[in-house]
Write a protein that holds these residues in place. Structure first.
Motif, PDB file in Angstrom:
ATOM      1  N   GLY A  22      -4.206   5.347  -9.727  1.00 13.28           N
ATOM      2  CA  GLY A  22      -3.119   4.464 -10.149  1.00 13.28           C
ATOM      3  C   GLY A  22      -1.849   4.683  -9.342  1.00 13.28           C
ATOM      4  N   PHE A  23      -1.483   5.941  -9.122  1.00 16.02           N
ATOM      5  CA  PHE A  23      -0.260   6.227  -8.368  1.00 16.02           C
ATOM      6  C   PHE A  23      -0.391   5.783  -6.916  1.00 16.02           C
ATOM      7  CE2 PHE A  23       1.131   9.927 -11.319  1.00 16.02           C
ATOM      8  CZ  PHE A  23       1.500   9.000 -12.279  1.00 16.02           C
ATOM      9  N   LEU A  24      -1.566   6.013  -6.301  1.00 16.26           N
ATOM     10  CA  LEU A  24      -1.751   5.558  -4.927  1.00 16.26           C
ATOM     11  C   LEU A  24      -1.761   4.033  -4.850  1.00 16.26           C
ATOM     12  CD1 LEU A  24      -4.335   8.157  -3.599  1.00 16.26           C
ATOM     13  CD2 LEU A  24      -1.864   8.051  -3.169  1.00 16.26           C
ATOM     14  N   GLY A  25      -2.341   3.383  -5.862  1.00 18.10           N
ATOM     15  CA  GLY A  25      -2.300   1.917  -5.902  1.00 18.10           C
ATOM     16  C   GLY A  25      -0.879   1.392  -6.033  1.00 18.10           C
ATOM     17  N   LEU A  26      -0.078   2.058  -6.870  1.00 18.16           N
ATOM     18  CA  LEU A  26       1.323   1.637  -6.994  1.00 18.16           C
ATOM     19  C   LEU A  26       2.080   1.887  -5.691  1.00 18.16           C
ATOM     20  CD1 LEU A  26       2.078   2.876 -10.609  1.00 18.16           C
ATOM     21  CD2 LEU A  26       2.076   0.511  -9.802  1.00 18.16           C
ATOM     22  N   GLY A  27       1.740   2.959  -4.986  1.00 14.68           N
ATOM     23  CA  GLY A  27       2.365   3.208  -3.689  1.00 14.68           C
ATOM     24  C   GLY A  27       2.021   2.123  -2.684  1.00 14.68           C
ATOM     25  N   TRP A  28       0.742   1.718  -2.666  1.00 15.93           N
ATOM     26  CA  TRP A  28       0.338   0.649  -1.757  1.00 15.93           C
ATOM     27  C   TRP A  28       1.019  -0.668  -2.108  1.00 15.93           C
ATOM     28  CZ3 TRP A  28      -1.501   0.467   2.831  1.00 15.93           C
ATOM     29  CH2 TRP A  28      -1.990  -0.741   3.343  1.00 15.93           C
ATOM     30  N   TRP A  29       1.174  -0.934  -3.392  1.00 15.39           N
ATOM     31  CA  TRP A  29       1.869  -2.142  -3.837  1.00 15.39           C
ATOM     32  C   TRP A  29       3.320  -2.123  -3.366  1.00 15.39           C
ATOM     33  CZ3 TRP A  29       5.294  -2.223  -8.387  1.00 15.39           C
ATOM     34  CH2 TRP A  29       5.766  -3.501  -8.686  1.00 15.39           C
ATOM     35  N   GLN A  30       3.966  -0.949  -3.428  1.00 13.19           N
ATOM     36  CA  GLN A  30       5.353  -0.858  -2.970  1.00 13.19           C
ATOM     37  C   GLN A  30       5.442  -1.031  -1.450  1.00 13.19           C
ATOM     38  OE1 GLN A  30       8.118  -0.846  -4.689  1.00 13.19           O
ATOM     39  NE2 GLN A  30       7.093  -0.750  -6.663  1.00 13.19           N
ATOM     40  N   VAL A  31       4.428  -0.559  -0.713  1.00 12.86           N
ATOM     41  CA  VAL A  31       4.419  -0.769   0.740  1.00 12.86           C
ATOM     42  C   VAL A  31       4.338  -2.259   1.042  1.00 12.86           C
ATOM     43  CG1 VAL A  31       3.031  -0.436   2.832  1.00 12.86           C
ATOM     44  CG2 VAL A  31       3.518   1.493   1.330  1.00 12.86           C
ATOM     45  N   SER A  32       3.491  -2.977   0.309  1.00 18.60           N
ATOM     46  CA  SER A  32       3.371  -4.421   0.554  1.00 18.60           C
ATOM     47  C   SER A  32       4.656  -5.154   0.186  1.00 18.60           C
ATOM     48  CB  SER A  32       2.174  -4.995  -0.214  1.00 18.60           C
ATOM     49  OG  SER A  32       2.394  -4.892  -1.605  1.00 18.60           O
ATOM     50  N   ARG A  33       5.339  -4.705  -0.857  1.00 12.93           N
ATOM     51  CA  ARG A  33       6.629  -5.319  -1.212  1.00 12.93           C
ATOM     52  C   ARG A  33       7.684  -5.008  -0.166  1.00 12.93           C
ATOM     53  NH1 ARG A  33       8.608  -5.493  -7.212  1.00 12.93           N
ATOM     54  NH2 ARG A  33      10.460  -5.508  -5.916  1.00 12.93           N
ATOM     55  N   ALA A  34       7.658  -3.767   0.345  1.00 10.95           N
ATOM     56  CA  ALA A  34       8.635  -3.391   1.359  1.00 10.95           C
ATOM     57  C   ALA A  34       8.399  -4.172   2.651  1.00 10.95           C
ATOM     58  CB  ALA A  34       8.561  -1.896   1.623  1.00 10.95           C
ATOM     59  N   ALA A  35       7.131  -4.393   2.987  1.00  8.97           N
ATOM     60  CA  ALA A  35       6.821  -5.166   4.192  1.00  8.97           C
ATOM     61  C   ALA A  35       7.258  -6.614   4.047  1.00  8.97           C
ATOM     62  CB  ALA A  35       5.329  -5.079   4.493  1.00  8.97           C
ATOM     63  N   ALA A  36       7.354  -7.091   2.802  1.00  6.67           N
ATOM     64  CA  ALA A  36       7.786  -8.465   2.555  1.00  6.67           C
ATOM     65  C   ALA A  36       9.301  -8.608   2.596  1.00  6.67           C
ATOM     66  CB  ALA A  36       7.246  -8.941   1.213  1.00  6.67           C
ATOM     67  N   GLY A  37      10.028  -7.480   2.750  1.00  2.00           N
ATOM     68  CA  GLY A  37      11.472  -7.587   2.890  1.00  2.00           C
ATOM     69  C   GLY A  37      12.281  -6.863   1.834  1.00  2.00           C
ATOM     70  N   ASN A  38      11.657  -6.269   0.841  1.00  2.00           N
ATOM     71  CA  ASN A  38      12.386  -5.534  -0.185  1.00  2.00           C
ATOM     72  C   ASN A  38      12.596  -4.103   0.311  1.00  2.00           C
ATOM     73  OD1 ASN A  38      13.426  -4.366  -2.455  1.00  2.00           O
ATOM     74  ND2 ASN A  38      11.778  -5.017  -3.834  1.00  2.00           N
ATOM     75  N   SER A  39      13.795  -3.807   0.789  1.00  2.00           N
ATOM     76  CA  SER A  39      14.034  -2.502   1.415  1.00  2.00           C
ATOM     77  C   SER A  39      14.049  -1.362   0.404  1.00  2.00           C
ATOM     78  CB  SER A  39      15.346  -2.529   2.196  1.00  2.00           C
ATOM     79  OG  SER A  39      16.431  -2.804   1.328  1.00  2.00           O
ATOM     80  N   LEU A  40      14.344  -1.636  -0.843  1.00  2.00           N
ATOM     81  CA  LEU A  40      14.346  -0.587  -1.869  1.00  2.00           C
ATOM     82  C   LEU A  40      12.930  -0.046  -2.114  1.00  2.00           C
ATOM     83  CD1 LEU A  40      16.005   0.972  -3.979  1.00  2.00           C
ATOM     84  CD2 LEU A  40      15.589  -0.898  -5.567  1.00  2.00           C
ATOM     85  N   SER A  41      11.945  -0.872  -1.874  1.00  2.00           N
ATOM     86  CA  SER A  41      10.564  -0.473  -2.127  1.00  2.00           C
ATOM     87  C   SER A  41      10.085   0.610  -1.172  1.00  2.00           C
ATOM     88  CB  SER A  41       9.636  -1.685  -2.026  1.00  2.00           C
ATOM     89  OG  SER A  41       9.895  -2.566  -3.111  1.00  2.00           O
ATOM     90  N   TRP A  42      10.755   0.838  -0.049  1.00  2.00           N
ATOM     91  CA  TRP A  42      10.343   1.907   0.857  1.00  2.00           C
ATOM     92  C   TRP A  42      10.486   3.260   0.161  1.00  2.00           C
ATOM     93  CZ3 TRP A  42       7.252   0.926   4.501  1.00  2.00           C
ATOM     94  CH2 TRP A  42       7.345  -0.244   5.252  1.00  2.00           C
ATOM     95  N   GLY A  43      11.518   3.419  -0.629  1.00  2.00           N
ATOM     96  CA  GLY A  43      11.685   4.673  -1.370  1.00  2.00           C
ATOM     97  C   GLY A  43      10.575   4.882  -2.385  1.00  2.00           C
ATOM     98  N   TYR A  44      10.239   3.809  -3.102  1.00  2.00           N
ATOM     99  CA  TYR A  44       9.153   3.908  -4.075  1.00  2.00           C
ATOM    100  C   TYR A  44       7.801   4.103  -3.391  1.00  2.00           C
ATOM    101  CZ  TYR A  44      12.496   2.327  -7.534  1.00  2.00           C
ATOM    102  OH  TYR A  44      13.579   2.220  -8.355  1.00  2.00           O
ATOM    103  N   ALA A  45       7.647   3.541  -2.202  1.00  2.00           N
ATOM    104  CA  ALA A  45       6.393   3.700  -1.467  1.00  2.00           C
ATOM    105  C   ALA A  45       6.160   5.161  -1.117  1.00  2.00           C
ATOM    106  CB  ALA A  45       6.416   2.844  -0.204  1.00  2.00           C
ATOM    107  N   VAL A  46       7.217   5.923  -0.940  1.00  2.00           N
ATOM    108  CA  VAL A  46       7.084   7.354  -0.667  1.00  2.00           C
ATOM    109  C   VAL A  46       6.926   8.122  -1.980  1.00  2.00           C
ATOM    110  CG1 VAL A  46       8.314   9.353   0.252  1.00  2.00           C
ATOM    111  CG2 VAL A  46       8.370   7.184   1.482  1.00  2.00           C
TER     112      VAL A  46
END
Length: 140
Positions: A22-46
């Motif tokens: 679940g945590f890795l899936g949420l990390g991947w979801w945040q990477v996809s959001r960050a790639a779409a332009g949401n810069s805050l999601s880079w922190g959550y992706a880590v």
């Protein structure tokens, strides 16, 4: 090794796998959001993979601790025996020390009584004498 396959440990293993996936899936979801332009999601992706790593660390530590513990016998142990109290010789110190009594110095009898304290003590006495009464029923 059989201790790690009890129902409680199976639940721990399953919880670890579910949390990590679940945590890795949420990390991947945040990477996809960050790639779409949401810069805050880079922190959550880590952050999410760090949470997954923490879950793995705690699980591994618990497994190591469980493997180190001695195997507990499944038969009930006999009732503990009562040991006699240790004897105290005349010259030795007692095992339990008695409390020290401290006497208070007497103050002169002409001390002015605190009226608020006296009123509160009367109120508490009345409440004690009338156990079913509410504080609003106090006549004073």
């Amino acid at each position: 090794m059989r201790r790690l396959w009890t129902p409680a440990w199976i639940a721990r293993h399953v919880a670890m796998v579910v949390l990590v996936v679940g945590f890795l899936g949420l990390g991947w979801w945040q990477v996809s959001r960050a790639a779409a332009g949401n810069s805050l999601s880079w922190g959550y992706a880590v952050e999410w993979p760090i949470f997954a790593g923490f879950v793995v660390y705690v699980w591994w530590r618990e497994v190591k601790l469980a493997r180190r513990r001695p195997v507990e016998p499944e038969t009930p142990s006999p009732a503990p025996t009562v040991e006699p109290a240790p004897t105290v010789d005349a010259g030795s110190r007692p095992a339990v020390r008695r409390p020290v009594r401290v006497s208070r110095a007497r103050v002169a009898d002409d001390v002015v009584e605190d009226t608020d304290l006296a009123a509160y003590n009367r109120y508490l006495s009345w409440l004690n004498a009338n156990p079913g009464a509410r504080p609003g029923d106090y006549p004073g």
